[in-house]
Design an enzyme around this catalytic site. Structure first.
Site, PDB file in Angstrom:
ATOM      1  N   ARG A   8       1.046  -1.000   0.015  1.00 20.61           N
ATOM      2  CA  ARG A   8       0.101   0.009  -0.100  1.00 20.61           C
ATOM      3  C   ARG A   8       1.040   1.296   0.062  1.00 20.61           C
ATOM      4  NH1 ARG A   8      -2.939  -3.327   4.263  1.00 20.61           N
ATOM      5  NH2 ARG A   8      -4.786  -4.246   3.182  1.00 20.61           N
ATOM      6  N   PHE A  23     -11.875  -3.474  -5.556  1.00 16.29           N
ATOM      7  CA  PHE A  23     -12.153  -4.818  -4.778  1.00 16.29           C
ATOM      8  C   PHE A  23     -11.233  -4.037  -3.480  1.00 16.29           C
ATOM      9  CE2 PHE A  23     -10.927  -6.538  -9.025  1.00 16.29           C
ATOM     10  CZ  PHE A  23     -12.220  -7.382  -9.127  1.00 16.29           C
ATOM     11  N   ASP A  68     -16.180  -1.820  -4.229  1.00 22.22           N
ATOM     12  CA  ASP A  68     -16.417  -3.173  -3.975  1.00 22.22           C
ATOM     13  C   ASP A  68     -17.733  -3.518  -3.973  1.00 22.22           C
ATOM     14  OD1 ASP A  68     -14.428  -4.788  -1.593  1.00 22.22           O
ATOM     15  OD2 ASP A  68     -16.716  -5.232  -1.684  1.00 22.22           O
ATOM     16  N   ASP A 121      -6.802  -5.506  -6.571  1.00 23.34           N
ATOM     17  CA  ASP A 121      -6.462  -6.346  -5.437  1.00 23.34           C
ATOM     18  C   ASP A 121      -7.845  -7.238  -5.402  1.00 23.34           C
ATOM     19  OD1 ASP A 121      -5.263  -7.422  -3.343  1.00 23.34           O
ATOM     20  OD2 ASP A 121      -5.929  -5.924  -1.888  1.00 23.34           O
ATOM     21  N   CYS A 128      -4.147 -13.070  -5.039  1.00 19.47           N
ATOM     22  CA  CYS A 128      -3.705 -13.770  -3.637  1.00 19.47           C
ATOM     23  C   CYS A 128      -3.668 -15.392  -3.833  1.00 19.47           C
ATOM     24  CB  CYS A 128      -4.442 -13.073  -2.647  1.00 19.47           C
ATOM     25  SG  CYS A 128      -6.068 -13.250  -2.811  1.00 19.47           S
TER      26      CYS A 128
END
Length: 417
Positions: free
Chosen positions: A234, A250, A272, A321, A361
């Site tokens: 970040r 996201f 989101d 992300d 991820c």
């Protein structure tokens, strides 16, 4: 005590010798056990094995070479999770001291990178040699330490009491909240549970990360309530945001967007699909008095990117992300398509020379495959791309060699020409 012995099929020991801590059910040749030295050894296949789940076992190669000590769980495809390279007798000589030492080692590693007021992952399961066990250390803005723990496998569930005792002794937390409510527990034959262990506290807490206040819901937020692994990414993303228009997708808690605000962005839109997440983002915008620069949007990111493209909107920095698009190797092709679509559309929305911060991820999306996806997204969007940085999770998420699942996070910073 004489501990049961698990013998592998021929040539199945190589990965374990390299550090892989799991034994799958199809790798086991037979199990032999006896209660006393006077008894004959019983040789049983896995399907007929009478050794109880949760029992400590020693793992051996087909030729009889000792490989480690683990916990047996016949209900799981991961039938043995190895937690020690010593033989079982030595480990169980003082099991409380063994786990206190293991927790202390994990805590000591973090002390090299983090201050007392920081929040970080204290224990990262197999990567910290405690299979299936996660512990997040949250330090609130008023300096209370709250631990959030997850017992995700039988291999750590059987050591629940010594692990909790070690955490209390070493970390001296003000409270411990359990989030053992992940579906993976059911694959282990365990019920999903959550709640305070001991004294109760407010489950909505405020932490400070990178100088930014963040509201975190440890009871009802995703997983443990906050994704600590992106802390340093970040900051890296924020360094490109001064005077720029930023799209943060996201967003979950709005952390990337708030770092962009701190980095001097002139406008930040954080999106989101979850209404609960957007409410949390708005709370965090308010906490940081960022409302003049940052706004939150509740939308499906795939649809939002299409909408912005149709409107010919442009951004200087876009952050992608997403959650893991695949949790199995079988779905990797579909996941590849999903990653490619959002990256392609993001490239089209960026001004010339804009910055794309793109993440995955999913450990199944390996780094080389992820960069291949970025390349093909660039081809289809008719843009040239320079990769400026390849990053991963922070040092509170160490990578255990021989266990590739621990190297799961990819964060690639690109300049789109």
């Amino acid at each position: 005590m004489i501990y049961p012995r698990v013998f592998l099929n021929k040539n199945e020991e190589k990965e374990i010798q390299q550090g892989f801590p799991w034994v799958f059910n199809n790798e086991i040749s037979y199990i032999k056990h006896r209660k006393t030295e006077k008894e004959e050894w019983k040789h049983e296949s896995l399907s007929e094995c009478t050794v109880e789940d949760g029992s400590p076992v020693e793992v051996y190669s087909k030729a009889g070479g000792f490989l480690g000590t683990g916990i047996l769980n016949k209900k799981s495809k991961i039938t043995v999770r190895i937690f020690a390279q010593e033989n079982a007798a030595n480990v169980y000589e003082d099991i409380d001291a063994f786990w206190e030492h293991r927790v202390g080692e994990a805590a000591g590693l973090r002390h090299a990178y983090f201050e007392e007021g920081d929040s970080y992952r204290l224990i990262f399961a197999e990567a910290d040699l405690i299979p299936g066990f996660i512990c997040e250390r949250f330090c609130t803005e008023n300096k209370k330490v709250i631990l959030v723990v997850q017992f995700l496998s039988l291999s750590c569930e059987v050591f629940r009491e010594p692990l909790l005792a070690a955490l209390k002794k070493i970390c001296k937390p003000d409270g411990i909240y359990e989030r053992s409510d992940a579906p993976v527990r059911e694959k282990e034959g365990l019920p999903m549970v959550s709640g305070w262990l001991g004294s109760k506290h407010e489950s909505k807490i405020t932490i400070v990360e990178n100088g930014i206040k963040l509201s975190v819901d440890i009871a009802d937020g995703q997983k443990t309530g906050y994704f600590l692994d992106q802390k340093f990414n970040r900051v890296a993303a924020a360094s490109f945001c001064k005077g720029r228009r930023v799209l943060d997708t996201f967003t979950h808690t709005g952390a990337f967007g708030l770092n962009a605000v701190k980095g001097g962005a002139k406008e930040v839109i954080s999106a989101d699909i979850s209404e609960e997440a957007v409410a949390m983002v708005n709370r965090n915008i308010e906490l940081n008095k960022a409302g003049k620069v940052m706004s939150a949007v509740c939308a499906d990111v795939f649809d939002l990117l299409k909408k912005y493209e149709a409107e010919n909107q442009k951004f200087d920095v876009i952050i992608l992300d997403p959650p893991a698009f695949t949790k199995s190797a079988k779905m990797i092709e579909k996941a590849y398509g999903g990653y490619k679509e959002i990256n392609l559309r993001a490239m089209r929305l960026l001004n010339k020379g804009g910055i794309l911060v793109t993440c995955s991820c999913s450990h199944f999306m390996e780094s080389q495959m992820f960069c291949d996806m970025i390349m093909h997204a660039a081809m289809d969007s008719h843009r040239r791309v320079q990769i400026l940085e390849k990053r991963g999770a922070g040092p509170d998420h160490p990578v255990l060699l021989g266990y590739p699942k621990s190297e799961y996070l990819k964060c690639v910073i690109c300049k789109v020409l």
